[in-house]
Scaffold this motif. Structure first.
Motif, PDB file in Angstrom:
ATOM      1  N   LEU A 149      86.233  69.022 -60.201  1.00  0.00           N
ATOM      2  CA  LEU A 149      84.953  69.074 -60.875  1.00  0.00           C
ATOM      3  C   LEU A 149      85.137  68.938 -62.386  1.00  0.00           C
ATOM      4  O   LEU A 149      84.477  68.134 -63.009  1.00  0.00           O
ATOM      5  N   SER A 150      86.038  69.737 -62.930  1.00  0.00           N
ATOM      6  CA  SER A 150      86.254  69.694 -64.386  1.00  0.00           C
ATOM      7  C   SER A 150      86.791  68.346 -64.834  1.00  0.00           C
ATOM      8  O   SER A 150      86.367  67.810 -65.857  1.00  0.00           O
ATOM      9  N   THR A 151      87.714  67.781 -64.057  1.00  0.00           N
ATOM     10  CA  THR A 151      88.286  66.479 -64.409  1.00  0.00           C
ATOM     11  C   THR A 151      87.229  65.384 -64.335  1.00  0.00           C
ATOM     12  O   THR A 151      87.108  64.563 -65.248  1.00  0.00           O
ATOM     13  N   ALA A 152      86.446  65.370 -63.272  1.00  0.00           N
ATOM     14  CA  ALA A 152      85.401  64.352 -63.114  1.00  0.00           C
ATOM     15  C   ALA A 152      84.373  64.460 -64.234  1.00  0.00           C
ATOM     16  O   ALA A 152      83.943  63.449 -64.798  1.00  0.00           O
ATOM     17  N   ARG A 153      84.012  65.672 -64.562  1.00  0.00           N
ATOM     18  CA  ARG A 153      83.040  65.854 -65.637  1.00  0.00           C
ATOM     19  C   ARG A 153      83.591  65.348 -66.961  1.00  0.00           C
ATOM     20  O   ARG A 153      82.910  64.637 -67.696  1.00  0.00           O
ATOM     21  N   ARG A 154      84.820  65.723 -67.245  1.00  0.00           N
ATOM     22  CA  ARG A 154      85.440  65.329 -68.515  1.00  0.00           C
ATOM     23  C   ARG A 154      85.599  63.809 -68.606  1.00  0.00           C
ATOM     24  O   ARG A 154      85.332  63.210 -69.635  1.00  0.00           O
ATOM     25  N   GLN A 155      86.030  63.165 -67.515  1.00  0.00           N
ATOM     26  CA  GLN A 155      86.342  61.740 -67.551  1.00  0.00           C
ATOM     27  C   GLN A 155      85.121  60.830 -67.402  1.00  0.00           C
ATOM     28  O   GLN A 155      85.072  59.761 -67.994  1.00  0.00           O
ATOM     29  N   LYS A 156      84.141  61.238 -66.581  1.00  0.00           N
ATOM     30  CA  LYS A 156      83.054  60.308 -66.270  1.00  0.00           C
ATOM     31  C   LYS A 156      81.651  60.816 -66.581  1.00  0.00           C
ATOM     32  O   LYS A 156      80.722  60.026 -66.655  1.00  0.00           O
ATOM     33  N   PHE A 157      81.489  62.124 -66.732  1.00  0.00           N
ATOM     34  CA  PHE A 157      80.150  62.673 -66.883  1.00  0.00           C
ATOM     35  C   PHE A 157      80.053  63.656 -68.050  1.00  0.00           C
ATOM     36  O   PHE A 157      79.375  64.664 -67.972  1.00  0.00           O
ATOM     37  N   SER A 158      80.709  63.331 -69.145  1.00  0.00           N
ATOM     38  CA  SER A 158      80.769  64.265 -70.266  1.00  0.00           C
ATOM     39  C   SER A 158      79.405  64.524 -70.898  1.00  0.00           C
ATOM     40  O   SER A 158      79.209  65.549 -71.543  1.00  0.00           O
ATOM     41  N   ASP A 159      78.462  63.612 -70.709  1.00  0.00           N
ATOM     42  CA  ASP A 159      77.130  63.798 -71.288  1.00  0.00           C
ATOM     43  C   ASP A 159      76.138  64.418 -70.303  1.00  0.00           C
ATOM     44  O   ASP A 159      74.947  64.454 -70.556  1.00  0.00           O
ATOM     45  N   HIS A 160      76.631  64.926 -69.169  1.00  0.00           N
ATOM     46  CA  HIS A 160      75.779  65.545 -68.152  1.00  0.00           C
ATOM     47  C   HIS A 160      75.919  67.066 -68.160  1.00  0.00           C
ATOM     48  O   HIS A 160      76.961  67.596 -68.522  1.00  0.00           O
ATOM     49  N   LEU A 161      74.859  67.743 -67.722  1.00  0.00           N
ATOM     50  CA  LEU A 161      74.928  69.182 -67.494  1.00  0.00           C
ATOM     51  C   LEU A 161      75.326  69.407 -66.042  1.00  0.00           C
ATOM     52  O   LEU A 161      74.848  68.719 -65.150  1.00  0.00           O
ATOM     53  N   VAL A 162      76.184  70.373 -65.813  1.00  0.00           N
ATOM     54  CA  VAL A 162      76.652  70.673 -64.465  1.00  0.00           C
ATOM     55  C   VAL A 162      76.158  72.059 -64.063  1.00  0.00           C
ATOM     56  O   VAL A 162      76.396  73.042 -64.763  1.00  0.00           O
ATOM     57  N   ILE A 163      75.452  72.100 -62.936  1.00  0.00           N
ATOM     58  CA  ILE A 163      75.035  73.353 -62.307  1.00  0.00           C
ATOM     59  C   ILE A 163      75.515  73.255 -60.871  1.00  0.00           C
ATOM     60  O   ILE A 163      75.169  72.310 -60.167  1.00  0.00           O
ATOM     61  N   PHE A 164      76.317  74.215 -60.461  1.00  0.00           N
ATOM     62  CA  PHE A 164      77.040  74.105 -59.202  1.00  0.00           C
ATOM     63  C   PHE A 164      76.798  75.343 -58.350  1.00  0.00           C
ATOM     64  O   PHE A 164      77.226  76.432 -58.710  1.00  0.00           O
ATOM     65  N   GLY A 165      76.063  75.192 -57.252  1.00  0.00           N
ATOM     66  CA  GLY A 165      75.870  76.283 -56.302  1.00  0.00           C
ATOM     67  C   GLY A 165      77.040  76.291 -55.336  1.00  0.00           C
ATOM     68  O   GLY A 165      77.413  75.246 -54.796  1.00  0.00           O
ATOM     69  N   LEU A 166      77.632  77.445 -55.109  1.00  0.00           N
ATOM     70  CA  LEU A 166      78.879  77.499 -54.349  1.00  0.00           C
ATOM     71  C   LEU A 166      78.927  78.676 -53.390  1.00  0.00           C
ATOM     72  O   LEU A 166      78.625  79.810 -53.772  1.00  0.00           O
ATOM     73  N   ASP A 167      79.297  78.386 -52.140  1.00  0.00           N
ATOM     74  CA  ASP A 167      79.716  79.432 -51.205  1.00  0.00           C
ATOM     75  C   ASP A 167      81.204  79.581 -51.477  1.00  0.00           C
ATOM     76  O   ASP A 167      82.026  78.835 -50.943  1.00  0.00           O
ATOM     77  N   ALA A 168      81.561  80.517 -52.333  1.00  0.00           N
ATOM     78  CA  ALA A 168      82.945  80.654 -52.786  1.00  0.00           C
ATOM     79  C   ALA A 168      83.858  81.263 -51.729  1.00  0.00           C
ATOM     80  O   ALA A 168      85.076  81.182 -51.842  1.00  0.00           O
ATOM     81  N   ASN A 169      83.272  81.900 -50.715  1.00  0.00           N
ATOM     82  CA  ASN A 169      84.055  82.518 -49.635  1.00  0.00           C
ATOM     83  C   ASN A 169      85.130  83.451 -50.195  1.00  0.00           C
ATOM     84  O   ASN A 169      86.278  83.416 -49.779  1.00  0.00           O
ATOM     85  N   VAL A 170      84.727  84.260 -51.152  1.00  0.00           N
ATOM     86  CA  VAL A 170      85.632  85.238 -51.751  1.00  0.00           C
ATOM     87  C   VAL A 170      85.253  86.637 -51.270  1.00  0.00           C
ATOM     88  O   VAL A 170      84.184  86.841 -50.705  1.00  0.00           O
ATOM     89  N   TYR A 171      86.131  87.579 -51.515  1.00  0.00           N
ATOM     90  CA  TYR A 171      85.974  88.925 -50.962  1.00  0.00           C
ATOM     91  C   TYR A 171      86.076  89.966 -52.061  1.00  0.00           C
ATOM     92  O   TYR A 171      86.807  89.802 -53.025  1.00  0.00           O
ATOM     93  N   GLU A 172      85.352  91.047 -51.866  1.00  0.00           N
ATOM     94  CA  GLU A 172      85.334  92.124 -52.843  1.00  0.00           C
ATOM     95  C   GLU A 172      86.698  92.785 -52.978  1.00  0.00           C
ATOM     96  O   GLU A 172      87.162  93.048 -54.073  1.00  0.00           O
ATOM     97  N   ALA A 173      87.333  93.055 -51.855  1.00  0.00           N
ATOM     98  CA  ALA A 173      88.622  93.754 -51.857  1.00  0.00           C
ATOM     99  C   ALA A 173      89.751  92.812 -52.261  1.00  0.00           C
ATOM    100  O   ALA A 173      89.800  91.664 -51.841  1.00  0.00           O
ATOM    101  N   VAL A 174      90.647  93.323 -53.073  1.00  0.00           N
ATOM    102  CA  VAL A 174      91.846  92.584 -53.450  1.00  0.00           C
ATOM    103  C   VAL A 174      92.914  92.894 -52.409  1.00  0.00           C
ATOM    104  O   VAL A 174      93.178  94.062 -52.112  1.00  0.00           O
TER     105      VAL A 174
END
Length: 157
Positions: free
Chosen positions: A1-26
């Motif tokens: 995402l960061s690479t694509a934005r930097r290389q091809k979409f630097s003049d765009h705003l990025v808003i990204f909804g994500l199911d991160a599948n992360v957990y509270e417990a470490v």
């Protein structure tokens, strides 16, 4: 995402909804079913210049978006939870988040949202614009196993 934005979409705003599948417990790194913790996820996105709709260092308790308990009638029997244990063994984790670049966007503060408005950001697990903590879902009224997350943003000036 960061690479694509930097290389091809630097003049765009990025808003990204994500199911991160992360957990509270470490979990220990050598655990057989090692899962990414919410705190690790937050550290990694910060290194990319991203932040969440809940802020840079959010309280994990505020970010929970799942509270589901599979029954023995559903697929994946290994995840089934007995009825009497549904409050203690449910999947209650901060899995869903909206990401954006800190240099581009900011969450609109509650004071600018207007009188009697929903909180910003907001979560919903009822279909009625409210989030009930430790409320098991999906239900007949709310058929998703993930809560809805919404946020109002504005460009950084």
């Amino acid at each position: 995402l960061s690479t694509a934005r930097r290389q091809k979409f630097s003049d765009h705003l990025v808003i990204f909804g994500l199911d991160a599948n992360v957990y509270e417990a470490v979990q220990p790194k050598d655990a057989p079913d090692s899962r990414k913790s919410f705190s690790e996820f937050i550290s990694e996105i910060a290194e990319l210049g991203l932040t969440t709709c809940f802020g840079d260092s959010p309280d994990v308790a505020v970010c929970r978006t799942t509270c589901s308990a599979r029954t023995s009638l559903q697929p994946q029997l290994n995840k089934a939870v007995r009825h009497k244990e549904k409050k203690t063994k449910s999947d209650i984790n901060p899995k869903d988040v909206i990401l954006f670049y800190k240099k581009d966007l900011v969450v609109i503060p509650a004071s600018d949202m207007g009188k009697d408005r929903q909180p910003n950001p907001m979560k919903d697990n009822t279909g009625s614009l409210e989030y009930r903590e430790r409320y098991i879902f999906p239900t007949l009224d709310f058929p998703s196993d993930h809560g809805i997350v919404a946020v109002a943003l504005r460009p950084v000036k």
